[in-house]
Structure formats: structure tokens, C-alpha cells
Design a protein around this motif. Structure first.
Motif, PDB file in Angstrom:
ATOM      1  N   ALA A  74      42.525   1.973 -22.855  1.00  0.00           N
ATOM      2  CA  ALA A  74      41.174   1.418 -22.942  1.00  0.00           C
ATOM      3  C   ALA A  74      40.124   2.510 -22.758  1.00  0.00           C
ATOM      4  N   SER A  75      40.366   3.437 -21.832  1.00  0.00           N
ATOM      5  CA  SER A  75      39.429   4.533 -21.621  1.00  0.00           C
ATOM      6  C   SER A  75      39.401   5.467 -22.822  1.00  0.00           C
ATOM      7  N   TYR A  76      40.553   5.738 -23.385  1.00  0.00           N
ATOM      8  CA  TYR A  76      40.620   6.614 -24.560  1.00  0.00           C
ATOM      9  C   TYR A  76      39.815   6.012 -25.708  1.00  0.00           C
ATOM     10  N   LEU A  77      39.979   4.713 -25.928  1.00  0.00           N
ATOM     11  CA  LEU A  77      39.235   4.033 -26.989  1.00  0.00           C
ATOM     12  C   LEU A  77      37.733   4.067 -26.709  1.00  0.00           C
ATOM     13  N   ALA A  78      37.344   3.718 -25.482  1.00  0.00           N
ATOM     14  CA  ALA A  78      35.925   3.614 -25.144  1.00  0.00           C
ATOM     15  C   ALA A  78      35.216   4.958 -25.227  1.00  0.00           C
ATOM     16  N   ILE A  79      35.846   6.005 -24.711  1.00  0.00           N
ATOM     17  CA  ILE A  79      35.185   7.306 -24.672  1.00  0.00           C
ATOM     18  C   ILE A  79      35.102   7.924 -26.063  1.00  0.00           C
ATOM     19  N   THR A  80      36.179   7.826 -26.852  1.00  0.00           N
ATOM     20  CA  THR A  80      36.108   8.392 -28.205  1.00  0.00           C
ATOM     21  C   THR A  80      35.100   7.640 -29.070  1.00  0.00           C
ATOM     22  N   GLN A  81      34.992   6.329 -28.891  1.00  0.00           N
ATOM     23  CA  GLN A  81      33.976   5.580 -29.633  1.00  0.00           C
ATOM     24  C   GLN A  81      32.571   6.010 -29.228  1.00  0.00           C
ATOM     25  N   ALA A  82      32.375   6.264 -27.929  1.00  0.00           N
ATOM     26  CA  ALA A  82      31.069   6.732 -27.454  1.00  0.00           C
ATOM     27  C   ALA A  82      30.737   8.101 -28.042  1.00  0.00           C
ATOM     28  N   MET A  83      31.723   8.966 -28.134  1.00  0.00           N
ATOM     29  CA  MET A  83      31.497  10.287 -28.724  1.00  0.00           C
ATOM     30  C   MET A  83      31.127  10.173 -30.201  1.00  0.00           C
ATOM     31  N   ASP A  84      31.848   9.343 -30.928  1.00  0.00           N
ATOM     32  CA  ASP A  84      31.573   9.197 -32.365  1.00  0.00           C
ATOM     33  C   ASP A  84      30.182   8.616 -32.612  1.00  0.00           C
ATOM     34  N   ALA A  85      29.740   7.728 -31.731  1.00  0.00           N
ATOM     35  CA  ALA A  85      28.452   7.047 -31.917  1.00  0.00           C
ATOM     36  C   ALA A  85      27.259   7.887 -31.478  1.00  0.00           C
ATOM     37  N   PHE A  86      27.500   8.980 -30.772  1.00  0.00           N
ATOM     38  CA  PHE A  86      26.406   9.815 -30.265  1.00  0.00           C
ATOM     39  C   PHE A  86      25.864  10.678 -31.402  1.00  0.00           C
ATOM     40  N   GLN A  87      24.700  10.351 -31.884  1.00  0.00           N
ATOM     41  CA  GLN A  87      24.138  11.040 -33.051  1.00  0.00           C
ATOM     42  C   GLN A  87      22.645  11.319 -32.830  1.00  0.00           C
ATOM     43  N   PRO A  88      22.294  12.185 -31.893  1.00  0.00           N
ATOM     44  CA  PRO A  88      20.877  12.492 -31.681  1.00  0.00           C
ATOM     45  C   PRO A  88      20.274  13.156 -32.919  1.00  0.00           C
ATOM     46  N   THR A  89      19.018  12.905 -33.142  1.00  0.00           N
ATOM     47  CA  THR A  89      18.338  13.474 -34.294  1.00  0.00           C
ATOM     48  C   THR A  89      17.868  14.896 -33.994  1.00  0.00           C
ATOM     49  N   ASP A  90      17.613  15.651 -35.049  1.00  0.00           N
ATOM     50  CA  ASP A  90      17.060  16.990 -34.861  1.00  0.00           C
ATOM     51  C   ASP A  90      15.709  16.919 -34.144  1.00  0.00           C
ATOM     52  N   ARG A  91      14.941  15.890 -34.432  1.00  0.00           N
ATOM     53  CA  ARG A  91      13.641  15.746 -33.770  1.00  0.00           C
ATOM     54  C   ARG A  91      13.814  15.608 -32.264  1.00  0.00           C
ATOM     55  N   GLU A  92      14.803  14.823 -31.832  1.00  0.00           N
ATOM     56  CA  GLU A  92      15.070  14.686 -30.394  1.00  0.00           C
ATOM     57  C   GLU A  92      15.482  16.025 -29.796  1.00  0.00           C
ATOM     58  N   LEU A  93      16.337  16.759 -30.501  1.00  0.00           N
ATOM     59  CA  LEU A  93      16.820  18.036 -29.987  1.00  0.00           C
ATOM     60  C   LEU A  93      15.690  19.060 -29.914  1.00  0.00           C
ATOM     61  N   ARG A  94      14.821  19.073 -30.888  1.00  0.00           N
ATOM     62  CA  ARG A  94      13.715  20.042 -30.885  1.00  0.00           C
ATOM     63  C   ARG A  94      12.712  19.778 -29.763  1.00  0.00           C
ATOM     64  N   ALA A  95      12.741  18.581 -29.195  1.00  0.00           N
ATOM     65  CA  ALA A  95      11.818  18.249 -28.105  1.00  0.00           C
ATOM     66  C   ALA A  95      12.306  18.746 -26.745  1.00  0.00           C
ATOM     67  N   LEU A  96      13.534  19.233 -26.660  1.00  0.00           N
ATOM     68  CA  LEU A  96      14.079  19.687 -25.383  1.00  0.00           C
ATOM     69  C   LEU A  96      13.524  21.061 -25.036  1.00  0.00           C
ATOM     70  N   ARG A  97      13.087  21.241 -23.795  1.00  0.00           N
ATOM     71  CA  ARG A  97      12.371  22.466 -23.431  1.00  0.00           C
ATOM     72  C   ARG A  97      13.109  23.327 -22.413  1.00  0.00           C
ATOM     73  N   MET A  98      14.349  22.995 -22.048  1.00  0.00           N
ATOM     74  CA  MET A  98      15.064  23.797 -21.062  1.00  0.00           C
ATOM     75  C   MET A  98      15.992  24.811 -21.753  1.00  0.00           C
ATOM     76  N   PRO A  99      16.309  25.940 -21.084  1.00  0.00           N
ATOM     77  CA  PRO A  99      17.235  26.916 -21.666  1.00  0.00           C
ATOM     78  C   PRO A  99      18.642  26.330 -21.765  1.00  0.00           C
ATOM     79  N   VAL A 100      19.276  26.566 -22.900  1.00  0.00           N
ATOM     80  CA  VAL A 100      20.632  26.070 -23.135  1.00  0.00           C
ATOM     81  C   VAL A 100      21.450  27.174 -23.783  1.00  0.00           C
TER      82      VAL A 100
END
Length: 342
Positions: A258-284
Motif C-alpha cells: 500500500a505504501s509503495y502504491l501511494a508513494i509512487t502515485q504521489a511522485m508521478d502526480a507531482f508536476q510543479p510548473t516552471d512558473r512555480e519553480l522560478r518563484a523560489l528564491r532560496m539557494p539550491v
């Protein structure tokens, strides 16, 4: 940032030291480790992205060093847990990038996991977790511990979760290190996870999870790595067969379908936009691996260069995605210089 040299630091390089023997290092870590669990969201529930509310979420976690209001937060991989000393000993210890003698270090088992934190079976029927849900639960853990500011270090799935942390908790994150992870899954990665989940659906009860792990293990290595570690034989069963069977059996004995299914589905669904990423202001700092087939060095680099203050470094290794565990090379020094530099 060129991929063939460490990230430059404006101050003196961190004193990364392997001179202590493994036994001395292990004793030093054990003297500063604490394992605990906590119930969170007792007064106000956590509202999941799917629209459902959950209360009394349990989180199991390890801490290293003395409690403080600033901490290094380590985010584990898909089938990992909060025991950083067990799965990343090259990085944890006195004089190492994660040094309990100088910083408070925390790692919690993710919401939806199966190592003591609330898993899918503890959530309301129909609940679907996201990485952003996990990041909000992680923030609650840090607030419970009295932590106001964090440096985040995430590996593989934990690296994707680090991006969720940047998006959900930008006021709390000072800087972040993302190892072997893109900001969103490619069709290749989604396809691998889909095949793994199909195996579990077709053979529940453990057998499908074994096959899912075998599929994953092939994506965690490179052809060159397998040729070195599991060389071809003339006649008889090939070593790679026993290798994959061993890892399938090992995961089925310790991890939840159940954890394997839930976590992999969460990973696949995570799709931040470039606009969201460009708004981040901390060093990475993002680290790609030259031979990684699961998350190619190019997609790791492309993700971090979308950020205004993103830097990239590449680990050259023949061992594929898991090189950050198997063959870290100069990676500890690079991570240490970034974490402890200006």
C-alpha cells in the motif's frame, strides 16, 4: 556551473575528514542519536490536497545532535526510512556533511510510509496522498521539535519531496541539496512506476511487490554497473537473476504494498510548473549522476537551472542512480561546502 568540478565556496572549504575509523564514527553517531514518534494534527486536521481531512497523524523520526531552532532536514528515498545512520553512513558523522556535533539533524519517515508513520491504511477511504501533503506533515514535525529554519537534503524520492518543501514551506527553508532527482517525473519514470504498480495489482500479497522491486532495481543501476557487479557467465544461471530475486524478497519482507502504491502515485502526480519553480528564491544545489537511467543528469540539471538561485554539480560514476549510496566520490565534500558555505 560546470559538471566536472565541485561547487565553489566563497569561504574556506568544510573540513571533511575520513580519518576517524568506522567504529569510532559509529560510536560518535550513536551517542547523539534519538528515535521517537509523535502524534500530529490533534487539534486541527491536516487538509489533504484530495480534499479530505486527517487527524492524529503519527510520524516516526530520528534526530542527531542537540535540539536547536535551526536544523538540517534529511528526506529519505522511496523505500527508505528515518535511520540516516543506517543508509547514508558516508554522510553522517563528526567532520562529515551531516555532523551532529555542529548541527541538529532530523529525518522523519514520510506520511504514507510503512516504518511507523501513518500509512495509507490509516487514512480515510479514498484518500490520495501528494508530495505536498508530505511536506506539510513534515513542517508540523519540525514545528513540534521547535525548529524554525531548515537546510533540506533530499535523495531520489526525497529530492522530489525537497522540491515540494521549497514550494510549500519557502519561509522555513534556508537552502536545499537535491540529489539524483528532477522536479517532476518524465514519461519514462511514470512508465516504470506504472509497470511496478501493475505487477502489484496482478499479484497482490507480496509476489507483485517482488517484481516491482526487480523493475526498480534495474532502473537504479546502469548496464556498466551490472556488468561489473553481476558479470555474465557462460552456462548456468546468470548472477543478475539471483541478485534481482534477492532484492525482491528483501523488500517484500520489510515494505508495504500500500505504501509503495501511494508513494509512487504521489511522485508521478507531482508536476510543479516552471512558473512555480522560478518563484523560489532560496539557494539550491542539485546533483545529477552521469550514468543515471532513472533520472538522467540532463533532466536533473534542467530542473535546477529553472530556479533563480539553482546550481548544478555532476557525480561521475558508472553505477547509475544509486551511485550516491554506492560510489559517492567527491559528493560529500561538495554537499558539505554548499551546506556550510555562505
Amino acid at each position: 556551473m560546470t559538471p566536472d568540478r565541485p561547487v565553489p565556496a566563497e569561504s574556506a572549504s568544510f573540513d571533511y575528514d575520513y580519518s576517524e575509523s568506522p567504529m569510532v564514527q559509529a560510536a560518535a553517531v550513536r551517542s547523539q542519536v534519538s528515535f521517537a514518534h509523535v502524534k500530529l494534527f490533534r487539534d486541527q486536521p491536516l487538509l489533504l490536497d484530495c480534499g479530505l481531512a486527517v487527524s492524529d497523524i503519527q510520524v516516526n523520526y530520528h534526530t542527531y545532535g542537540r535540539p536547536a531552532d535551526e536544523a538540517v532536514l534529511v528526506l529519505h528515498a522511496l523505500t527508505g526510512d528515518s535511520a540516516v545512520h543506517a543508509w547514508w553512513p558516508d554522510f553522517l558523522g563528526v567532520g562529515r556533511p551531516l555532523d551532529p556535533s555542529r548541527e541538529f539533524i532530523v529525518c522523519g519517515n514520510v506520511l504514507g510510509g510503512c516504518n511507523g508513520s501513518s500509512g495509507p491504511e490509516d487514512l480515510p477511504e479514498g484518500a490520495a496522498l501528494t508530495l505536498r501533503d508530505m511536506a506539510r506533515a513534515g513542517r508540523a514535525l519540525m514545528e513540534h521539535l521547535g525548529v524554525r529554519r531548515v537546510k533540506v537534503v533530499g535523495c531520489s524520492m526525497g529530492g522530489m519531496l525537497a522540491y515540494a518543501w521549497l514550494l510549500e514551506n519557502p519561509d522555513m527553508v534556508q537552502k536545499a541539496v537535491i540529489v539524483a532527482a528532477p522536479a517532476r517525473h518524465s514519461p519514462w519514470a511514470v512508465g516504470l512506476n506504472t509497470a511496478a504498480r501493475s505487477a502489484i495489482a496482478l499479484a497482490p500479497g507480496g509476489e507483485g511487490l517482488k517484481v516491482a522491486r526487480q523493475i526498480a532495481m534495474l532502473s537504479y543501476r546502469s548496464p556498466e554497473s551490472l556488468a561489473q557487479r553481476q558479470p555474465h557467465r557462460v552456462g548456468g544461471e546468470q548472477p543478475v537473476v539471483a541478485y534481482l530475486q534477492h532484492h525482491g524478497e528483501k523488500l517484500a519482507a520489510r515494505f508495504s504494498e500500500a505504501s509503495y502504491l501511494a508513494i509512487t502515485q504521489a511522485m508521478d502526480a507531482f508536476q510543479p510548473t516552471d512558473r512555480e519553480l522560478r518563484a523560489l528564491r532560496m539557494p539550491v544545489l542539485a546533483v545529477g549522476i552521469s550514468s543515471d537511467l532513472l533520472y538522467t543528469a540532463r533532466e536533473v540539471r534542467d530542473s535546477v537551472t529553472t530556479l533563480p538561485y539553482g546550481e548544478y554539480w555532476e557525480l561521475h560514476s558508472p553505477h547509475g542512480h544509486d551511485a550516491f549510496l554506492m560510489d559517492p566520490g567527491h559528493l560529500p565534500r561538495v554537499v558539505a561546502d554548499f551546506l556550510h558555505g555562505p
